[in-house]
Write a protein that holds these residues in place. Structure first.
Motif, PDB file in Angstrom:
ATOM      1  N   ALA A  76       0.789  -1.170   0.034  1.00  0.00           N
ATOM      2  CA  ALA A  76       0.049   0.064   0.085  1.00  0.00           C
ATOM      3  C   ALA A  76       1.054   1.291   0.235  1.00  0.00           C
ATOM      4  O   ALA A  76       0.617   2.406  -0.698  1.00  0.00           O
ATOM      5  CB  ALA A  76      -0.871  -0.055   1.128  1.00  0.00           C
ATOM      6  N   ALA A  79       2.563   1.659  -3.281  1.00  0.00           N
ATOM      7  CA  ALA A  79       1.743   2.129  -4.492  1.00  0.00           C
ATOM      8  C   ALA A  79       1.386   3.643  -4.204  1.00  0.00           C
ATOM      9  O   ALA A  79       1.267   4.317  -5.302  1.00  0.00           O
ATOM     10  CB  ALA A  79       0.301   1.483  -4.305  1.00  0.00           C
ATOM     11  N   MET A  83       2.336   6.574  -6.938  1.00  0.00           N
ATOM     12  CA  MET A  83       1.342   7.286  -7.273  1.00  0.00           C
ATOM     13  C   MET A  83       1.736   8.905  -7.437  1.00  0.00           C
ATOM     14  O   MET A  83       1.491   9.588  -8.306  1.00  0.00           O
ATOM     15  CB  MET A  83       0.002   7.112  -6.584  1.00  0.00           C
ATOM     16  CG  MET A  83      -1.123   8.029  -6.910  1.00  0.00           C
ATOM     17  SD  MET A  83      -2.591   7.592  -5.901  1.00  0.00           S
ATOM     18  CE  MET A  83      -2.221   8.404  -4.400  1.00  0.00           C
ATOM     19  N   TYR A  98      -3.340   6.635  -9.729  1.00  0.00           N
ATOM     20  CA  TYR A  98      -3.698   5.574  -8.813  1.00  0.00           C
ATOM     21  C   TYR A  98      -3.990   4.175  -9.709  1.00  0.00           C
ATOM     22  O   TYR A  98      -3.402   3.077  -9.025  1.00  0.00           O
ATOM     23  CB  TYR A  98      -4.932   5.832  -7.949  1.00  0.00           C
ATOM     24  CG  TYR A  98      -5.687   4.731  -7.145  1.00  0.00           C
ATOM     25  CD1 TYR A  98      -4.937   4.157  -6.141  1.00  0.00           C
ATOM     26  CD2 TYR A  98      -6.720   4.072  -7.875  1.00  0.00           C
ATOM     27  CE1 TYR A  98      -5.614   3.218  -5.406  1.00  0.00           C
ATOM     28  CE2 TYR A  98      -7.176   3.136  -7.088  1.00  0.00           C
ATOM     29  CZ  TYR A  98      -6.528   2.694  -5.841  1.00  0.00           C
ATOM     30  OH  TYR A  98      -7.014   1.543  -5.083  1.00  0.00           O
ATOM     31  N   LYS A  99      -4.464   4.311 -10.653  1.00  0.00           N
ATOM     32  CA  LYS A  99      -5.112   3.037 -11.401  1.00  0.00           C
ATOM     33  C   LYS A  99      -3.803   2.520 -12.139  1.00  0.00           C
ATOM     34  O   LYS A  99      -3.147   1.207 -11.946  1.00  0.00           O
ATOM     35  CB  LYS A  99      -5.791   3.304 -12.491  1.00  0.00           C
ATOM     36  CG  LYS A  99      -7.237   3.690 -12.022  1.00  0.00           C
ATOM     37  CD  LYS A  99      -8.296   4.015 -13.410  1.00  0.00           C
ATOM     38  CE  LYS A  99      -9.601   4.250 -12.726  1.00  0.00           C
ATOM     39  NZ  LYS A  99     -10.679   4.490 -13.716  1.00  0.00           N
ATOM     40  N   SER A 101      -0.376   3.063 -10.634  1.00  0.00           N
ATOM     41  CA  SER A 101       0.267   2.493  -9.670  1.00  0.00           C
ATOM     42  C   SER A 101      -0.106   1.056  -9.248  1.00  0.00           C
ATOM     43  O   SER A 101       0.677   0.116  -9.199  1.00  0.00           O
ATOM     44  CB  SER A 101       0.256   3.512  -8.447  1.00  0.00           C
ATOM     45  OG  SER A 101       1.346   2.768  -7.535  1.00  0.00           O
ATOM     46  N   SER A 102      -1.436   0.756  -9.049  1.00  0.00           N
ATOM     47  CA  SER A 102      -1.908  -0.358  -8.686  1.00  0.00           C
ATOM     48  C   SER A 102      -1.815  -1.413  -9.588  1.00  0.00           C
ATOM     49  O   SER A 102      -1.592  -2.632  -9.441  1.00  0.00           O
ATOM     50  CB  SER A 102      -3.385  -0.370  -8.225  1.00  0.00           C
ATOM     51  OG  SER A 102      -3.646   0.699  -7.135  1.00  0.00           O
ATOM     52  N   ASN A 103      -1.883  -1.027 -10.977  1.00  0.00           N
ATOM     53  CA  ASN A 103      -1.604  -2.232 -12.042  1.00  0.00           C
ATOM     54  C   ASN A 103      -0.368  -2.514 -12.214  1.00  0.00           C
ATOM     55  O   ASN A 103      -0.016  -3.739 -12.422  1.00  0.00           O
ATOM     56  CB  ASN A 103      -2.239  -1.524 -13.396  1.00  0.00           C
ATOM     57  CG  ASN A 103      -2.005  -2.278 -14.575  1.00  0.00           C
ATOM     58  OD1 ASN A 103      -2.872  -3.147 -14.752  1.00  0.00           O
ATOM     59  ND2 ASN A 103      -0.916  -1.730 -15.200  1.00  0.00           N
ATOM     60  N   LEU A 105       2.136  -2.296  -9.597  1.00  0.00           N
ATOM     61  CA  LEU A 105       2.387  -2.902  -8.617  1.00  0.00           C
ATOM     62  C   LEU A 105       2.089  -4.632  -8.592  1.00  0.00           C
ATOM     63  O   LEU A 105       2.831  -5.285  -8.223  1.00  0.00           O
ATOM     64  CB  LEU A 105       1.911  -2.330  -7.368  1.00  0.00           C
ATOM     65  CG  LEU A 105       2.331  -3.056  -5.845  1.00  0.00           C
ATOM     66  CD1 LEU A 105       3.901  -2.702  -5.667  1.00  0.00           C
ATOM     67  CD2 LEU A 105       1.691  -2.204  -4.776  1.00  0.00           C
ATOM     68  N   LEU A 106       0.789  -4.799  -9.125  1.00  0.00           N
ATOM     69  CA  LEU A 106       0.387  -6.064  -8.985  1.00  0.00           C
ATOM     70  C   LEU A 106       0.515  -6.861 -10.311  1.00  0.00           C
ATOM     71  O   LEU A 106       0.209  -7.917 -10.643  1.00  0.00           O
ATOM     72  CB  LEU A 106      -0.940  -6.017  -8.826  1.00  0.00           C
ATOM     73  CG  LEU A 106      -1.713  -5.529  -7.383  1.00  0.00           C
ATOM     74  CD1 LEU A 106      -2.951  -5.331  -7.196  1.00  0.00           C
ATOM     75  CD2 LEU A 106      -0.802  -6.099  -6.351  1.00  0.00           C
ATOM     76  N   GLU A 125       8.410  -0.271 -10.065  1.00  0.00           N
ATOM     77  CA  GLU A 125       7.349  -0.730  -9.229  1.00  0.00           C
ATOM     78  C   GLU A 125       6.990  -1.955  -9.364  1.00  0.00           C
ATOM     79  O   GLU A 125       6.845  -2.965  -8.199  1.00  0.00           O
ATOM     80  CB  GLU A 125       6.043   0.317  -9.475  1.00  0.00           C
ATOM     81  CG  GLU A 125       5.108   0.188  -8.290  1.00  0.00           C
ATOM     82  CD  GLU A 125       3.821   0.884  -8.411  1.00  0.00           C
ATOM     83  OE1 GLU A 125       2.962   0.933  -7.539  1.00  0.00           O
ATOM     84  OE2 GLU A 125       3.634   1.652  -9.629  1.00  0.00           O
ATOM     85  N   GLY A 129       7.339  -4.819  -6.215  1.00  0.00           N
ATOM     86  CA  GLY A 129       6.214  -5.705  -5.643  1.00  0.00           C
ATOM     87  C   GLY A 129       6.338  -7.006  -5.645  1.00  0.00           C
ATOM     88  O   GLY A 129       6.043  -7.768  -4.666  1.00  0.00           O
TER      89      GLY A 129
END
Length: 340
Positions: A76, A79, A83, A98-99, A101-103, A105-106, A125, A129
């Motif tokens: 978290a 991310a 971001m 945000y999208k 970064s999350s995309n 990271l995962l 990133e 992760g």
């Protein structure tokens, strides 16, 4: 914002490395905050239990849940930091950053950055992760191996000290052949166990909160029984004994005090209020010592004829570890165990 994001990512990575990679008893603020927050919730739930068995069942989930929550907190923060970096290099709105970064990271691969700098950040990133998740997965076997080694001795002690276990019962078992000279190997095993506790429970502090498979067992209660047995033998028993007892006693005092100082001074942990105020891990009274003295006499253990001198020596020896054992028993909510 770019520098703030970089600082947050570096701080999170450093916290992960200090928590699991560095072989030192580091107190990591981020880990402490995660563990304290989850512990607070679990203690609120456990406090509603009317019996110790119910509270033990609730608290048994605390350490595993906290361990799983730790990489979630890492991810978290990573991310969040990225971001801010995406926004600083002009990748778009906060929502898009945000999208992205999350995309990244995962490693979903469903979104791409709009610039070369953004793509570099996205790949880096994704690397962090994967690294953080691999770090936790690789250390889980280490944690559970240390837990298994610890619990093996705890289970074996129950066979020797009886159920319920006590230091008096353990001394009677050790003296089963009419002598305390034949237990070098046993005390050496317990010395090694204390040394392992010293190393593992400060470098991997979450281990302290992993509860024994059986509700009536606890590693700190077992440590208290072993130390009490050694203190009783040194102070009250008047017959030849194994020289290994003193070494095991010293190792035990060092181990419990170092774990105690880690939680009390460095992690700033507070003891639990879930234990009964009369829990017998507290300092035993003079009468309880005399009852143990009488029990040992009845089992033909040769004792110092002056009970008062024996009591004063025992009380002085117990002062070397009593505070640490009592604190740790409260912080891990150990079961009630008769020590002497």
């Amino acid at each position: 914002m770019l520098l703030a994001g970089i600082a947050l990512v570096i701080y999170t990575l450093a916290a992960a490395i200090r928590a699991f990679v560095m072989p030192r008893n580091e107190s990591v603020l981020l880990s402490n905050l995660v563990f304290r927050g989850i512990r607070f919730v679990f203690h609120l739930v456990a406090a509603t239990g009317r019996t110790y068995a119910r509270r033990d069942w609730v608290l048994a989930l605390y350490a595993p849940v906290a361990l799983v929550a730790l990489p979630v907190a890492w991810l978290a923060l990573i991310a969040l930091g990225y971001m801010g970096m995406y926004w600083a290099v002009g990748e778009g709105s906060w929502a898009f950053c945000y999208k992205l970064s999350s995309n990244s990271l995962l490693t979903l691969g469903s979104m791409e950055a709009n610039s070369l700098v953004g793509a570099f950040l996205s790949y880096s990133e994704a690397t962090w992760g994967l690294l953080l998740m691999t770090l936790l997965i690789s250390y889980l076997p280490t944690i559970y191996q240390a837990f298994s080694r610890r619990e093996l001795i705890v289970a074996q002690l129950e066979l020797r000290a009886g159920a319920p276990s006590s230091a008096t019962n353990l001394i009677v078992w050790l003296n089963r052949g009419g002598t305390l000279l034949n237990d070098d190997t046993q005390w050496r095993i317990w010395e090694e166990w204390f040394v392992q506790i010293d190393e593992t429970h400060t470098s991997l502090p979450v281990l302290s909160f992993f509860r024994s498979p059986q509700p009536g067992r606890s590693w700190i209660a077992a440590a208290g029984i072993l130390l009490d047995a050694a203190a009783l033998i040194i102070s009250a028993v008047d017959q030849p004994r194994s020289n290994q007892i003193e070494l095991s006693f010293k190792a035990g005092c060092l181990a419990v005090n170092r774990v105690y100082r880690f939680f009390e001074e460095r992690a700033h942990s507070k003891p639990s209020e879930l234990l009964e105020p009369t829990n017998s891990l507290e300092e035993p009274s003079r009468q309880e010592f005399f009852n143990a003295y009488k029990c040992l006499q009845e089992h033909n253990v040769k004792l110092n004829p002056d009970r008062e001198v024996a009591w004063r020596r025992y009380h002085a020896l117990r002062g070397r570890y009593n505070e640490a054992v009592t604190f740790l028993a409260k912080i891990v909510t150990a079961p009630e165990v008769k020590t002497v």
